[in-house]
Design a protein around this motif. Sequence first.
Motif, PDB file in Angstrom:
ATOM      1  N   LYS A 167       0.818  -1.220   0.000  1.00 56.79           N
ATOM      2  CA  LYS A 167       0.000   0.000   0.000  1.00 56.79           C
ATOM      3  C   LYS A 167       0.847   1.263   0.000  1.00 56.79           C
ATOM      4  N   SER A 168       1.833   1.333   0.884  1.00 56.50           N
ATOM      5  CA  SER A 168       2.628   2.554   1.015  1.00 56.50           C
ATOM      6  C   SER A 168       3.942   2.509   0.229  1.00 56.50           C
ATOM      7  N   GLY A 169       4.402   1.301  -0.074  1.00 60.13           N
ATOM      8  CA  GLY A 169       5.687   1.152  -0.732  1.00 60.13           C
ATOM      9  C   GLY A 169       6.870   1.253   0.211  1.00 60.13           C
ATOM     10  N   LYS A 170       6.615   1.505   1.484  1.00 59.47           N
ATOM     11  CA  LYS A 170       7.697   1.700   2.445  1.00 59.47           C
ATOM     12  C   LYS A 170       8.187   0.367   3.018  1.00 59.47           C
ATOM     13  N   GLN A 171       9.417   0.407   3.522  1.00 62.81           N
ATOM     14  CA  GLN A 171      10.004  -0.789   4.125  1.00 62.81           C
ATOM     15  C   GLN A 171       9.354  -1.074   5.474  1.00 62.81           C
ATOM     16  N   VAL A 172       8.938  -2.327   5.661  1.00 62.13           N
ATOM     17  CA  VAL A 172       8.328  -2.755   6.917  1.00 62.13           C
ATOM     18  C   VAL A 172       9.384  -3.301   7.867  1.00 62.13           C
ATOM     19  N   ALA A 173      10.325  -4.101   7.319  1.00 67.33           N
ATOM     20  CA  ALA A 173      11.328  -4.728   8.166  1.00 67.33           C
ATOM     21  C   ALA A 173      12.473  -5.249   7.309  1.00 67.33           C
ATOM     22  N   VAL A 174      13.601  -5.467   7.973  1.00 69.17           N
ATOM     23  CA  VAL A 174      14.751  -6.126   7.363  1.00 69.17           C
ATOM     24  C   VAL A 174      14.959  -7.444   8.094  1.00 69.17           C
ATOM     25  N   LEU A 175      15.059  -8.534   7.351  1.00 64.09           N
ATOM     26  CA  LEU A 175      15.272  -9.845   7.967  1.00 64.09           C
ATOM     27  C   LEU A 175      16.780 -10.088   8.071  1.00 64.09           C
ATOM     28  N   THR A 176      17.317  -9.872   9.254  1.00 62.32           N
ATOM     29  CA  THR A 176      18.743 -10.035   9.460  1.00 62.32           C
ATOM     30  C   THR A 176      19.018 -10.427  10.903  1.00 62.32           C
ATOM     31  N   THR A 177      20.031 -11.255  11.102  1.00 59.09           N
ATOM     32  CA  THR A 177      20.453 -11.624  12.450  1.00 59.09           C
ATOM     33  C   THR A 177      21.614 -10.752  12.918  1.00 59.09           C
ATOM     34  N   SER A 178      21.951  -9.747  12.127  1.00 55.17           N
ATOM     35  CA  SER A 178      23.075  -8.878  12.472  1.00 55.17           C
ATOM     36  C   SER A 178      22.747  -8.008  13.678  1.00 55.17           C
ATOM     37  N   PRO A 179      23.683  -7.875  14.647  1.00 60.40           N
ATOM     38  CA  PRO A 179      23.467  -7.009  15.799  1.00 60.40           C
ATOM     39  C   PRO A 179      23.773  -5.544  15.513  1.00 60.40           C
ATOM     40  N   VAL A 180      24.187  -5.244  14.294  1.00 62.88           N
ATOM     41  CA  VAL A 180      24.506  -3.867  13.929  1.00 62.88           C
ATOM     42  C   VAL A 180      23.521  -3.393  12.868  1.00 62.88           C
ATOM     43  N   ASP A 181      23.541  -2.103  12.598  1.00 66.55           N
ATOM     44  CA  ASP A 181      22.692  -1.499  11.586  1.00 66.55           C
ATOM     45  C   ASP A 181      23.137  -2.000  10.210  1.00 66.55           C
ATOM     46  N   VAL A 182      22.276  -2.789   9.560  1.00 68.41           N
ATOM     47  CA  VAL A 182      22.667  -3.384   8.283  1.00 68.41           C
ATOM     48  C   VAL A 182      22.768  -2.350   7.174  1.00 68.41           C
ATOM     49  N   ASP A 183      22.182  -1.184   7.377  1.00 67.75           N
ATOM     50  CA  ASP A 183      22.297  -0.125   6.387  1.00 67.75           C
ATOM     51  C   ASP A 183      23.394   0.866   6.744  1.00 67.75           C
ATOM     52  N   GLY A 184      24.139   0.573   7.804  1.00 64.86           N
ATOM     53  CA  GLY A 184      25.266   1.412   8.197  1.00 64.86           C
ATOM     54  C   GLY A 184      26.563   0.887   7.623  1.00 64.86           C
ATOM     55  N   ILE A 185      27.683   1.388   8.153  1.00 65.23           N
ATOM     56  CA  ILE A 185      28.991   1.064   7.597  1.00 65.23           C
ATOM     57  C   ILE A 185      29.329  -0.423   7.717  1.00 65.23           C
ATOM     58  N   TRP A 186      28.896  -1.073   8.828  1.00 65.00           N
ATOM     59  CA  TRP A 186      29.204  -2.494   9.002  1.00 65.00           C
ATOM     60  C   TRP A 186      28.210  -3.394   8.268  1.00 65.00           C
TER      61      TRP A 186
END
Length: 352
Positions: free
Chosen positions: A247-266
């Motif tokens: 409906k909105s086209g926006k991101q609802v969630a990221v499926l990741t087991t990473s403890p850091v920001d997956v969209d950040g430098i790490w």
Amino acid sequence: MPMSFFTQNVIRTLSSAALILLSVSACTEERTPTESWKHSENGSYASSFSPDGRYVLVGDIDLPAKLWDLETNKVKYTWQNTPSDSGTTTDVAFSDDSKVAATVESKVIVLWNMENGEPMIRLEFPVTIKDIALSPRGDHLLLALQDRTAVYFDVIRNRVVQIFKHDGKAVNSPIDQLINTVDISPNGKYGLTGGDDHTARMWNLETGQQLRIWQHKNDVSFVSFDPRGGNVISSAGNAQTRIWSVKSGKQVAVLTTSPVDVDGIWGDFPVFKTTTTAIAYSPDGKYVATGHPNREICVWRAQNGQALGCWFTPRKDALKPGVVIQALAFSPDGRSVYSELGNGLAQKWRIR
């Protein structure tokens, strides 16, 4: 000789990375399935569970495709394009009503009647078929083709309704990009395509209008509508799997087991990247199971992408570590997950 300020910072950074790596590796456990079966001798290129949860269709390599009954673990039907010449099944699929099954052998599609196992129609296309999705009743097909197009095909009228393309603008290319993966919405009105241009796109199947485009950081290898049609899941090769709102086209969630920001430098560190090869949705819509090419299965909350647990499937050969999860399905009560692997093994797992 005392360390420089720069050297001390590098050591701290590497130490932090090591701690992150350890915490991630500890998230996935080795488990024993509650049940296990062998569904293929040579392995398979594709497999799929029927939406009603009763069967799994396995495309054996150099052998006919087999439809297995999950309750009895016996073969109900054996299917191939030509009775006298077994070909390798490269893809399989079901209609949402579980009345029609499809097998693909390179350029040839056969639709099969699930009630009696008889062929309904045979279709041959001029180019190789990379991926296939059936409409809810199996009367339309959405195909990803090797010629850089996706085709929406009317089976009853035997005609192409729409042709979809991914232009190369997103990757600064003057040519159209390959389309790798497709899906059709539960109401049959919309289609998904994912391609080498790092995008997943949603289309109106009747008009051909592009409705949504979702950007990724790598080639999109998997797309899927949830059974209620409210969300889309897309995954890029060696990147993150994401849930989007239709409906909105926006991101609802990221499926990741990473403890850091997956969209950040790490987030670009290789250990945090994973390719999704299979998706299953729980009957109540609250959970999502994902399968990966490193023999890992994970279960998530669909609402926010929270990881509930991951585990490894068994290897058929200890010297062959790569095991692709080709298909997943929840049991009707939602308490177990079935998995079908590219090495020919199938399992049932109790969700903890």
